[in-house]
Design a protein around this motif. Sequence first.
Motif, PDB file in Angstrom:
ATOM      1  N   GLY A 278       0.809  -1.214   0.000  1.00 28.45           N
ATOM      2  CA  GLY A 278       0.000   0.000   0.000  1.00 28.45           C
ATOM      3  C   GLY A 278       0.835   1.254   0.000  1.00 28.45           C
ATOM      4  O   GLY A 278       2.070   1.211   0.016  1.00 28.45           O
ATOM      5  N   GLY A 279       0.160   2.402  -0.025  1.00 24.08           N
ATOM      6  CA  GLY A 279       0.841   3.679   0.039  1.00 24.08           C
ATOM      7  C   GLY A 279       1.416   3.898   1.430  1.00 24.08           C
ATOM      8  O   GLY A 279       0.838   3.458   2.429  1.00 24.08           O
ATOM      9  N   MET A 280       2.554   4.594   1.493  1.00 24.78           N
ATOM     10  CA  MET A 280       3.201   4.820   2.781  1.00 24.78           C
ATOM     11  C   MET A 280       2.285   5.571   3.737  1.00 24.78           C
ATOM     12  O   MET A 280       2.158   5.213   4.916  1.00 24.78           O
ATOM     13  N   ALA A 281       1.625   6.617   3.230  1.00 25.91           N
ATOM     14  CA  ALA A 281       0.731   7.400   4.086  1.00 25.91           C
ATOM     15  C   ALA A 281      -0.406   6.530   4.626  1.00 25.91           C
ATOM     16  O   ALA A 281      -0.781   6.635   5.800  1.00 25.91           O
ATOM     17  N   GLU A 282      -0.922   5.655   3.774  1.00 21.33           N
ATOM     18  CA  GLU A 282      -2.011   4.747   4.175  1.00 21.33           C
ATOM     19  C   GLU A 282      -1.567   3.796   5.284  1.00 21.33           C
ATOM     20  O   GLU A 282      -2.271   3.597   6.290  1.00 21.33           O
ATOM     21  N   LEU A 283      -0.390   3.209   5.112  1.00 20.03           N
ATOM     22  CA  LEU A 283       0.106   2.248   6.108  1.00 20.03           C
ATOM     23  C   LEU A 283       0.432   2.938   7.434  1.00 20.03           C
ATOM     24  O   LEU A 283       0.176   2.384   8.502  1.00 20.03           O
ATOM     25  N   LEU A 284       0.990   4.136   7.349  1.00 19.90           N
ATOM     26  CA  LEU A 284       1.303   4.875   8.580  1.00 19.90           C
ATOM     27  C   LEU A 284       0.026   5.271   9.316  1.00 19.90           C
ATOM     28  O   LEU A 284      -0.034   5.257  10.545  1.00 19.90           O
ATOM     29  N   GLN A 285      -1.004   5.596   8.564  1.00 26.13           N
ATOM     30  CA  GLN A 285      -2.290   5.945   9.183  1.00 26.13           C
ATOM     31  C   GLN A 285      -2.893   4.729   9.878  1.00 26.13           C
ATOM     32  O   GLN A 285      -3.443   4.824  10.969  1.00 26.13           O
ATOM     33  N   GLU A 286      -2.762   3.566   9.240  1.00 30.04           N
ATOM     34  CA  GLU A 286      -3.262   2.321   9.844  1.00 30.04           C
ATOM     35  C   GLU A 286      -2.527   1.992  11.132  1.00 30.04           C
ATOM     36  O   GLU A 286      -3.126   1.532  12.103  1.00 30.04           O
ATOM     37  N   SER A 287      -1.204   2.214  11.128  1.00 30.45           N
ATOM     38  CA  SER A 287      -0.405   1.855  12.304  1.00 30.45           C
ATOM     39  C   SER A 287      -0.638   2.839  13.445  1.00 30.45           C
ATOM     40  O   SER A 287      -0.562   2.477  14.615  1.00 30.45           O
TER      41      SER A 287
ATOM     42  N   TYR B 265       3.748  -0.959  12.549  1.00 27.10           N
ATOM     43  CA  TYR B 265       2.843  -1.642  11.628  1.00 27.10           C
ATOM     44  C   TYR B 265       3.405  -3.005  11.233  1.00 27.10           C
ATOM     45  O   TYR B 265       2.686  -4.012  11.210  1.00 27.10           O
ATOM     46  N   PHE B 266       4.710  -3.055  10.922  1.00 24.55           N
ATOM     47  CA  PHE B 266       5.325  -4.297  10.483  1.00 24.55           C
ATOM     48  C   PHE B 266       5.266  -5.361  11.571  1.00 24.55           C
ATOM     49  O   PHE B 266       4.924  -6.518  11.308  1.00 24.55           O
ATOM     50  N   VAL B 267       5.595  -4.986  12.795  1.00 27.78           N
ATOM     51  CA  VAL B 267       5.545  -5.946  13.910  1.00 27.78           C
ATOM     52  C   VAL B 267       4.131  -6.492  14.082  1.00 27.78           C
ATOM     53  O   VAL B 267       3.928  -7.689  14.299  1.00 27.78           O
ATOM     54  N   ALA B 268       3.131  -5.606  13.972  1.00 28.12           N
ATOM     55  CA  ALA B 268       1.732  -6.032  14.100  1.00 28.12           C
ATOM     56  C   ALA B 268       1.362  -7.018  12.997  1.00 28.12           C
ATOM     57  O   ALA B 268       0.682  -8.023  13.242  1.00 28.12           O
ATOM     58  N   GLN B 269       1.816  -6.745  11.752  1.00 24.31           N
ATOM     59  CA  GLN B 269       1.514  -7.638  10.633  1.00 24.31           C
ATOM     60  C   GLN B 269       2.159  -9.015  10.824  1.00 24.31           C
ATOM     61  O   GLN B 269       1.553 -10.042  10.535  1.00 24.31           O
TER      62      GLN B 269
END
Length: 255
Positions: free
Chosen positions: A217-226, A233-237
Amino acid sequence: MNAEIALDIQGLSKTYRNKRGIDDITLQVARGDVYGFFGPNGAGKSTVMKIIAGLIKPDRGHVRLFGHDVGDQYELAMSQAGVLIEKAEAFEYMSGRRNLELAARLYPGLPKTRIDEVLELVGLAASGREKVGHYSLGMKQRLGIACALVSKPKLLILDEPTNGLDIESMVEVRELIKRLAAQERTTFFVSSHLISEMEMICNRIGILHEGKLIREGGMAELLQESGQSLETYFVAQLRIEREGARHESAAVQYH
């Protein structure tokens, strides 16, 4: 995706004798993106990169660069791409300029001014006549990127470009990528196991774990999710993936 597709990977799979490899990787990189291909060591990043560059063949799937299949139309596919796999190699007894001149000979028709343009782009204009043996690690890596850039490619494929570099050299390479993306509109497909690097230079990211693309996904999108950082975010995934694998294993044992 309506934008011009620079890199199109569909169903890419490769299994080695030790049973490790990659499984059904599918992704697209649009022209102008800086796409970060992130995962821990051994996740399969280098395998994907080597298949893109035509260095190894996949068991299944295909790779297209600007619409040209790497397997069937190799020369056409690679004509618009520059590649740097891991550590940059150069003739250390020659100058940086001479190394670039040798690289340029592979591309007949390049203007003579291209060597100076590339040296300026990577910040080596003042040291182009120095022997590479006197270069710092960061300078050698920038020279490697310069060699990949000499043909004026639309797409640059960099496998772990900051691997083994000190902090100053890492910053040099990071700033170079950002500058080329902004000034030359060069598309980048960059792999790394350093998540902080990805967060600072990429606008899109794909997360690879044990040979599978688990999130994109987009960086902004992933940062918003985290809600915090890409690392969070990566650790959660990873936890989600491991929990899913445990449930799968338990279900198989139960049956």
